[in-house]
Design a protein around this motif. Structure first.
Motif, PDB file in Angstrom:
ATOM      1  N   ASP A 190      27.046   4.582  -1.071  1.00  0.00           N
ATOM      2  CA  ASP A 190      25.846   5.384  -0.833  1.00  0.00           C
ATOM      3  C   ASP A 190      24.793   4.656  -0.002  1.00  0.00           C
ATOM      4  O   ASP A 190      23.774   5.239   0.365  1.00  0.00           O
ATOM      5  CB  ASP A 190      25.216   5.802  -2.166  1.00  0.00           C
ATOM      6  CG  ASP A 190      25.928   6.993  -2.789  1.00  0.00           C
ATOM      7  OD1 ASP A 190      26.626   7.709  -2.036  1.00  0.00           O
ATOM      8  OD2 ASP A 190      25.798   7.193  -4.006  1.00  0.00           O
ATOM      9  N   ASP A 191      25.022   3.377   0.282  1.00  0.00           N
ATOM     10  CA  ASP A 191      24.035   2.565   0.985  1.00  0.00           C
ATOM     11  C   ASP A 191      24.118   2.835   2.489  1.00  0.00           C
ATOM     12  O   ASP A 191      25.010   2.360   3.176  1.00  0.00           O
ATOM     13  CB  ASP A 191      24.287   1.082   0.703  1.00  0.00           C
ATOM     14  CG  ASP A 191      23.193   0.183   1.281  1.00  0.00           C
ATOM     15  OD1 ASP A 191      22.335   0.700   2.024  1.00  0.00           O
ATOM     16  OD2 ASP A 191      23.208  -1.029   0.991  1.00  0.00           O
ATOM     17  N   THR A 192      23.167   3.622   3.019  1.00  0.00           N
ATOM     18  CA  THR A 192      23.209   4.004   4.431  1.00  0.00           C
ATOM     19  C   THR A 192      22.733   2.902   5.371  1.00  0.00           C
ATOM     20  O   THR A 192      22.639   3.108   6.578  1.00  0.00           O
ATOM     21  CB  THR A 192      22.371   5.278   4.676  1.00  0.00           C
ATOM     22  OG1 THR A 192      21.040   5.074   4.178  1.00  0.00           O
ATOM     23  CG2 THR A 192      22.994   6.479   3.994  1.00  0.00           C
ATOM     24  N   ASP A 193      22.437   1.717   4.839  1.00  0.00           N
ATOM     25  CA  ASP A 193      22.174   0.578   5.717  1.00  0.00           C
ATOM     26  C   ASP A 193      23.471   0.138   6.400  1.00  0.00           C
ATOM     27  O   ASP A 193      23.436  -0.513   7.449  1.00  0.00           O
ATOM     28  CB  ASP A 193      21.595  -0.599   4.925  1.00  0.00           C
ATOM     29  CG  ASP A 193      20.126  -0.377   4.559  1.00  0.00           C
ATOM     30  OD1 ASP A 193      19.505   0.501   5.195  1.00  0.00           O
ATOM     31  OD2 ASP A 193      19.627  -1.054   3.658  1.00  0.00           O
ATOM     32  N   PHE A 198      26.242   5.428   6.975  1.00  0.00           N
ATOM     33  CA  PHE A 198      25.273   6.273   7.689  1.00  0.00           C
ATOM     34  C   PHE A 198      26.016   7.416   8.382  1.00  0.00           C
ATOM     35  O   PHE A 198      25.576   8.576   8.342  1.00  0.00           O
ATOM     36  CB  PHE A 198      24.503   5.444   8.709  1.00  0.00           C
ATOM     37  CG  PHE A 198      23.440   6.214   9.438  1.00  0.00           C
ATOM     38  CD1 PHE A 198      22.153   6.310   8.923  1.00  0.00           C
ATOM     39  CD2 PHE A 198      23.719   6.872  10.637  1.00  0.00           C
ATOM     40  CE1 PHE A 198      21.159   7.032   9.593  1.00  0.00           C
ATOM     41  CE2 PHE A 198      22.741   7.597  11.301  1.00  0.00           C
ATOM     42  CZ  PHE A 198      21.456   7.666  10.777  1.00  0.00           C
ATOM     43  N   ILE A 199      27.127   7.096   9.013  1.00  0.00           N
ATOM     44  CA  ILE A 199      27.934   8.127   9.668  1.00  0.00           C
ATOM     45  C   ILE A 199      28.429   9.136   8.635  1.00  0.00           C
ATOM     46  O   ILE A 199      28.377  10.351   8.844  1.00  0.00           O
ATOM     47  CB  ILE A 199      29.122   7.483  10.419  1.00  0.00           C
ATOM     48  CG1 ILE A 199      28.606   6.671  11.615  1.00  0.00           C
ATOM     49  CG2 ILE A 199      30.112   8.549  10.877  1.00  0.00           C
ATOM     50  CD1 ILE A 199      29.674   5.850  12.306  1.00  0.00           C
ATOM     51  N   ARG A 200      28.899   8.628   7.491  1.00  0.00           N
ATOM     52  CA  ARG A 200      29.473   9.485   6.442  1.00  0.00           C
ATOM     53  C   ARG A 200      28.434  10.446   5.862  1.00  0.00           C
ATOM     54  O   ARG A 200      28.720  11.636   5.676  1.00  0.00           O
ATOM     55  CB  ARG A 200      30.048   8.605   5.334  1.00  0.00           C
ATOM     56  CG  ARG A 200      30.619   9.362   4.150  1.00  0.00           C
ATOM     57  CD  ARG A 200      31.142   8.376   3.121  1.00  0.00           C
ATOM     58  NE  ARG A 200      32.107   7.473   3.707  1.00  0.00           N
ATOM     59  CZ  ARG A 200      32.302   6.213   3.330  1.00  0.00           C
ATOM     60  NH1 ARG A 200      31.591   5.710   2.336  1.00  0.00           N
ATOM     61  NH2 ARG A 200      33.210   5.468   3.925  1.00  0.00           N
TER      62      ARG A 200
END
Length: 454
Positions: A190-193, A198-200
């Motif tokens: 879940d970490d969009t860093d 982020f793509i997912r």
């Protein structure tokens, strides 16, 4: 169109002949929904005793990683599936190797899979799926990849098979729910860093608003590209640099670019798309002789002969080929070469914070028509400046530079010709005499805190 995970699993296995002649398998088992479903399906096809569930604990997530390992162990124990867990300190290895966590973890996983297969297993099954493939294609597209990158994750690569490659994540989770297959969740997903996350979580949902079957569409496109790529690879495999300039210049761009890419990589060179384009233009140009400095070596042409690698040196030492920008020569020295002095500051200013000593000279860019290199000094080295040809050894004996600095001074060459010894003028033949002014810089003696600044 097949919409169930079970149907897509069967289709991938059949169409790509994944289990043809294979009766045993190592299955990568992380405990997530993908690998849990894969393990169950592989057991159904091959039988419990013919599958090894292999869990790699990367020791990155502390207690959560230990929880996942225990879950996998219990999952297999309850079903009588042979299980093995391997612990690898990925953070420590990444630090030692100077590589990223994800890259280090991936390399270690495949190394461990290969070791396990030596016990008599026919293949290794990993749980890559259609959602992973779509994310990979998007990631490569954003970076500017060619057909290789846009082909996505290969369903089969040697002994590695990916039976879930046509299944989307949603279909996999749905199938786990239907079958009552438990699984764990990795909180780092879940970490969009992380770019892939982020793509997912940000980009893929937007794409699915345009086409709800986005992941299936990417899978289809990847398959088409893989077929096209296989055709062009088959054509390009008939040629190499030894085919000669005349033959290579007649090839279609798509074939020539593949010949150059394979040839340069085989020579230890790491070209990008611009390097390939420049090399192709050289082959098709009317110049009898030319060369191109590349990361890791040189591509050169002499009439009909083409060569890639390092230029030969009489004493067997390997010179450092200077590409445009910064080239690290040793642990304590570096060089900068720019064809236009207007471009130098972006390379020079950061290095001035790292090194105590910097020496530079300007040269006529129009006359630099061969490979620029920095090499160790040799007995008898000479070069002309101030109207006289000077002996390099005697020049160094006369300089006021500290002995420690003199010991590591290289000579800079264009082709086989010395054009500069740091601390002295540029060769007479390369003195600037027009608007095209190149710059050469030599840096040495790192500051004591340079490691922190780098």
């Amino acid at each position: 169109m097949i919409r169930t995970a079970a149907g897509k699993f069967a289709s991938a296995v059949k169409n790509h002949r994944m289990l043809e002649g294979r009766k045993t398998a190592v299955v990568g088992f992380s405990g997530g929904a993908d690998s849990a479903l894969l393990l169950v399906m592989m057991v159904e096809v091959l039988g419990t005793g013919n599958v090894l569930a292999l869990h790699v604990n990367h020791m990155i997530r502390g207690e959560e990683a230990d929880r996942d390992e225990k879950f996998c162990r219990d999952f297999c124990s309850e079903r009588g599936i042979p299980f093995r867990a391997v612990r690898v300190d990925i953070p420590m290895l990444a630090k030692e190797r100077g590589t990223g966590l994800e890259e280090t973890a991936r390399n270690e996983r495949y190394r461990i899979f290969a070791v396990a297969m030596r016990e008599g297993y026919d293949c290794t099954a990993t749980a890559h799926n259609a959602s992973d493939n779509a994310e990979t294609v998007l990631f490569n597209l954003i970076r500017g990849a060619g057909a290789n990158g846009l082909s996505g994750i290969p369903p089969v690569r040697g002994s590695i098979i990916r039976p879930l490659i046509l299944c989307t994540k949603d279909e996999i989770v749905s199938e786990c729910g239907r079958r009552g297959i438990p699984f764990v969740f990795d909180s780092t997903n879940d970490d969009t860093d992380y770019t892939r996350n982020f793509i997912r979580h940000r980009i893929v949902p937007l794409a699915k608003e345009i086409n709800p079957a986005f992941e299936d569409a990417v899978s289809s496109s990847s398959e088409i590209l893989r077929r096209d790529r296989a055709h062009f690879d088959s054509l390009s495999s008939q040629y190499s640099l030894s085919s000669g300039r005349k033959i290579l210049s007649s090839l279609d761009d798509a074939v020539l670019s593949r010949v150059l890419l394979d040839s340069l990589r085989n020579a230890g060179i790491s070209p990008d798309s611009e390097h390939i384009t420049n090399a192709a233009e050289m082959i098709r140009s009317e110049k009898v002789r030319s060369s191109l400095s590349l990361p890791g070596g040189v591509f050169s042409i002499d009439r009909d002969n083409l060569r890639a690698g390092f230029p030969d040196t009489p004493d067997g030492t390997v010179p450092s080929v200077l590409c445009e920008g910064v080239t690290v020569l040793s642990e304590d020295t570096a060089a900068v070469f720019v064809r236009s002095s207007a471009d130098s500051s972006k390379y020079i200013n950061p290095l001035k914070n790292i090194y105590k000593l910097s020496i530079h000279v300007s040269a006529d860019s129009a006359k630099i028509n061969d490979v620029v290199s920095a090499r160790e000094r040799r007995p008898g080295d000479r070069y002309p400046f101030g109207g006289m040809t000077r002996n390099v050894k005697k020049l160094l004996q006369s300089t006021k530079l500290p002995l420690e600095t003199r010991r590591f001074l290289p000579v800079f060459t264009v082709g086989d010709e010395i054009i500069w010894l740091p601390g002295f003028p540029v060769s007479d033949r390369f003195r600037p005499c027009g608007d095209q002014v190149a710059e050469l810089w030599f840096f040495s003696e790192k500051n004591s805190d340079s490691s922190r600044k780098e």
